[in-house]
Write a protein that holds these residues in place. Structure first.
Motif, mmCIF file in Angstrom:
data_model
loop_
_atom_site.group_PDB
_atom_site.id
_atom_site.type_symbol
_atom_site.label_atom_id
_atom_site.label_comp_id
_atom_site.label_asym_id
_atom_site.label_seq_id
_atom_site.Cartn_x
_atom_site.Cartn_y
_atom_site.Cartn_z
ATOM 1 N N PHE A 189 1.005 -1.010 -0.161
ATOM 2 C CA PHE A 189 -0.076 -0.066 -0.017
ATOM 3 C C PHE A 189 0.804 1.237 -0.020
ATOM 4 O O PHE A 189 0.642 2.177 0.991
ATOM 5 C CB PHE A 189 -1.016 0.015 1.114
ATOM 6 N N PRO A 190 1.803 1.347 -1.040
ATOM 7 C CA PRO A 190 2.826 2.516 -0.914
ATOM 8 C C PRO A 190 1.862 3.849 -0.811
ATOM 9 O O PRO A 190 2.313 4.954 -0.344
ATOM 10 C CB PRO A 190 3.823 2.445 -2.113
ATOM 11 N N GLU A 191 0.784 3.943 -1.521
ATOM 12 C CA GLU A 191 -0.004 5.157 -1.708
ATOM 13 C C GLU A 191 -0.583 5.612 -0.508
ATOM 14 O O GLU A 191 -0.811 6.813 -0.548
ATOM 15 C CB GLU A 191 -1.135 4.725 -2.612
ATOM 16 N N LEU A 192 -0.869 4.696 0.381
ATOM 17 C CA LEU A 192 -1.464 5.152 1.832
ATOM 18 C C LEU A 192 -0.388 5.958 2.700
ATOM 19 O O LEU A 192 -0.801 6.660 3.353
ATOM 20 C CB LEU A 192 -1.877 3.861 2.572
ATOM 21 N N PHE A 193 1.020 5.802 2.396
ATOM 22 C CA PHE A 193 1.821 6.541 3.035
ATOM 23 C C PHE A 193 2.200 8.192 2.483
ATOM 24 O O PHE A 193 2.796 8.714 3.338
ATOM 25 C CB PHE A 193 3.050 5.673 3.452
ATOM 26 N N GLU A 194 1.429 8.130 1.613
ATOM 27 C CA GLU A 194 1.534 9.607 0.786
ATOM 28 C C GLU A 194 0.474 10.546 1.364
ATOM 29 O O GLU A 194 0.693 11.799 1.555
ATOM 30 C CB GLU A 194 1.497 9.437 -0.445
ATOM 31 N N ASN A 195 -0.542 9.701 1.937
ATOM 32 C CA ASN A 195 -1.728 10.676 2.455
ATOM 33 C C ASN A 195 -2.043 10.367 3.866
ATOM 34 O O ASN A 195 -2.978 10.886 4.391
ATOM 35 C CB ASN A 195 -2.958 10.145 1.506
ATOM 36 N N HIS A 196 -1.238 9.700 4.614
ATOM 37 C CA HIS A 196 -1.299 9.679 5.943
ATOM 38 C C HIS A 196 -0.220 9.991 6.550
ATOM 39 O O HIS A 196 0.982 9.736 6.248
ATOM 40 C CB HIS A 196 -1.843 8.259 6.451
ATOM 41 N N ASN A 197 -0.317 10.558 8.013
ATOM 42 C CA ASN A 197 0.886 11.021 8.499
ATOM 43 C C ASN A 197 1.290 10.016 9.755
ATOM 44 O O ASN A 197 0.615 10.108 10.956
ATOM 45 C CB ASN A 197 0.809 12.546 9.151
ATOM 46 N N ILE A 198 1.898 8.981 9.262
ATOM 47 C CA ILE A 198 1.939 7.652 10.203
ATOM 48 C C ILE A 198 3.370 7.836 10.761
ATOM 49 O O ILE A 198 4.624 7.719 10.125
ATOM 50 C CB ILE A 198 1.927 6.430 9.428
ATOM 51 N N LEU A 199 3.534 7.644 12.220
ATOM 52 C CA LEU A 199 4.707 7.722 12.801
ATOM 53 C C LEU A 199 5.488 6.654 12.455
ATOM 54 O O LEU A 199 5.129 5.409 12.408
ATOM 55 C CB LEU A 199 4.368 7.533 14.278
ATOM 56 N N PRO A 200 6.798 6.749 12.179
ATOM 57 C CA PRO A 200 7.747 5.519 11.526
ATOM 58 C C PRO A 200 8.040 4.682 13.038
ATOM 59 O O PRO A 200 8.032 5.096 14.176
ATOM 60 C CB PRO A 200 8.970 6.421 11.245
ATOM 61 N N VAL A 201 8.632 3.219 12.707
ATOM 62 C CA VAL A 201 8.898 2.519 13.771
ATOM 63 C C VAL A 201 10.465 2.203 13.533
ATOM 64 O O VAL A 201 11.052 1.415 14.173
ATOM 65 C CB VAL A 201 8.154 1.302 13.712
ATOM 66 N N THR A 202 10.994 2.547 12.381
ATOM 67 C CA THR A 202 12.213 1.705 12.183
ATOM 68 C C THR A 202 13.321 2.418 13.012
ATOM 69 O O THR A 202 14.485 1.657 12.633
ATOM 70 C CB THR A 202 12.399 2.484 10.494
#
Length: 482
Positions: A189-202
């Protein structure tokens, strides 16, 4: 299969994404709209892509069975679980507070034992603890921290509030799957990460490295850190090797280490190399055959002597499991008040101690309504889920409780929240929990979210992967103010 949220019903349970049929929660609206816009072919394609990614990335776990150890592909559902950032900030504070209090407790019981002298914790509970290690009495680990890595299990009840179900302080597992879940979701779902401000876990592996480096007995910029594994037949071997690789440190077994002059060394092709910090993934009793189980071939002879002299750091420290006890867990709110002088930010699930006669009588009279847990098991083993049990099972548990009351506690069956998973004809609700990972060294940190574990069978409350559970990516999403 296309997703129609109007036909999605979670019943009386709090659902993480959908507040009522056809109405996504505010933080999940964009995600729900996107998923509902996918065709059957697109959903099938994403699901297939996730399965292929898990296979090619080698994400697996081992299940112990009568037929032997079975290596399985990691069970994963493609719909992410979403948590609002504002809510997570509160939860994060509660988790840090909890681990700080637990570390104060562990340090206290191996030294002054003030909590017992002040009668906050009954002396007999500590005296009868199977994870209390008399060999550790008087030890003062660096920074006063015994449990550097903690995986506390959180659940939501019908009221939508997070409750702490238990604390895992010995060798908490699952963080590698949290990290890999995110990679898989980004692939499909690469497109979802363009439209949501999701905190990273890396950043977790670097935070873990910094936490371990902070307790090194030698003040080096890059101390020698190793991950100590029982070996390839352990169910969490994937995680051991993954974390070592991500931190850029050596993965070792007991036979790779040797103790000389009370210092620990690693055998290398260039000779012996001194080890400063050991992230052990072996239970206490197998760490050192000279001090614990003499038959252990997993540990290192003399390791405890080197640790007690402060020549090597071990995470989590030996003896930290005294707080990884479901009976001791019931006293964490009192610990927070006693050591920190604060009110607990996160509540415990109400619990009944079978060691107390009045509470034990209540448990025995209500076994069909309660969940009974042994004090020191993990992985969902040895439990009785009363409402789903047979009369014979309840009779067997009653006998066990009467024989060893200190070893059992009980809780009401919590109405675990649900999350949608991809079903055969529509999205279907399944019960879940959450395991965030908390680090404490010189600083404290919490993963943004954690490992969401999903009961893949309809109506089941058992989320452990070893018991047939699966998982989802966990998003902590920053909502834009509008």
């Amino acid at each position: 299969m296309e997703i129609n949220w109007r036909d999605y019903h979670s019943g009386d349970f709090y659902d993480e994404l959908i507040s009522s049929p056809g109405h996504p929660r505010k933080v999940a609206r964009q995600l729900a709209k996107h998923l509902a816009g996918l065709s059957s072919e697109e959903i099938a394609e994403r699901k297939h892509s996730a399965e292929l990614a898990i296979k090619t990335m080698g994400i697996s776990f081992t299940v112990y069975s009568e037929a032997g150890n079975i290596d399985r592909a990691w069970p994963f559902d493609i719909i992410p679980r979403v948590i609002a950032h504002k809510e997570w900030l509160h939860t994060e504070k509660g988790l840090i507070q909890r681990l700080q209090a637990l570390n104060c407790f562990i340090d206290d019981v191996y030294n002054e034992q003030r909590i017992v002298k002040d009668k906050v914790l009954p002396a007999e509970l500590l005296a009868d603890s199977v994870n209390f290690r008399p060999e550790c009495v008087g030890m003062k680990p660096a920074l006063g921290v015994w449990a550097h890595i903690c995986g506390s299990d959180l659940i939501r009840d019908n009221d939508g509030r997070f409750y702490v179900l238990e604390d895992n302080l010995r060798v908490p597992s699952g963080v590698s799957y949290m990290l890999e879940n995110r990679k898989v979701t980004k692939r499909i779902f690469p497109e979802l990460f363009e439209n949501h401000n999701i905190l990273p876990v890396t950043e977790y592996p670097s935070q873990l490295f910094d936490t371990l480096a902070a307790i090194s007995p030698r003040p080096l910029e890059f101390p020698e850190i190793v991950v100590l594994t029982p070996g390839i037949y352990n169910s969490a071997y994937f995680e051991h090797s993954y974390l070592a690789q991500q931190m850029g440190v050596e993965l070792v077994e007991g036979s790779d280490l040797v103790v000389e002059d009370d210092h620990v060394f690693m055998r290398t092709i260039n000779g012996l190399a001194r080890v400063d910090v050991i992230y052990r993934r072996i239970d206490d009793l197998f760490l050192d055959p000279q001090m614990f189980n003499p038959d252990s071939v997993l540990g290192v002879p003399g390791l405890m002597r080197a640790w007690l002299k402060g020549n090597v750091a071990i995470a989590n420290a030996p003896g930290a499991g005294v707080a990884d006890d479901k009976v001791i867990y019931t006293y964490v709110p009192q610990m927070i008040k006693y050591y920190l002088g604060e009110d607990p930010i996160l509540p415990n699930v109400p619990s009944y101690l079978c060691v107390d006669k009045k509470q034990r009588d209540y448990v025995l009279e209500n076994l069909d309504k309660l969940v009974v847990k042994p004090a020191n098991e993990s992985g969902g083993y040895g439990m009785l889920i009363g409402p789903q049990s047979s009369k014979k099972e309840r009779e067997e548990f009653a006998a066990r409780i009467k024989a060893q009351p200190r070893n059992y506690m009980a809780q009401p069956l919590i109405s675990l929240s649900t999350t949608p998973i991809i079903g055969s004809k529509n999205a279907e609700p399944r019960h879940i929990d959450l395991r965030p990972f908390v680090l404490q060294g010189r600083h404290s940190s919490v993963t943004a979210g954690g490992l969401t574990r999903v009961a893949m069978r309809k109506g089941s409350y058992v989320v452990n992967s070893s018991q047939g559970g699966g998982s989802q990516d966990t998003w902590v999403v920053v909502e834009e103010d509008k």
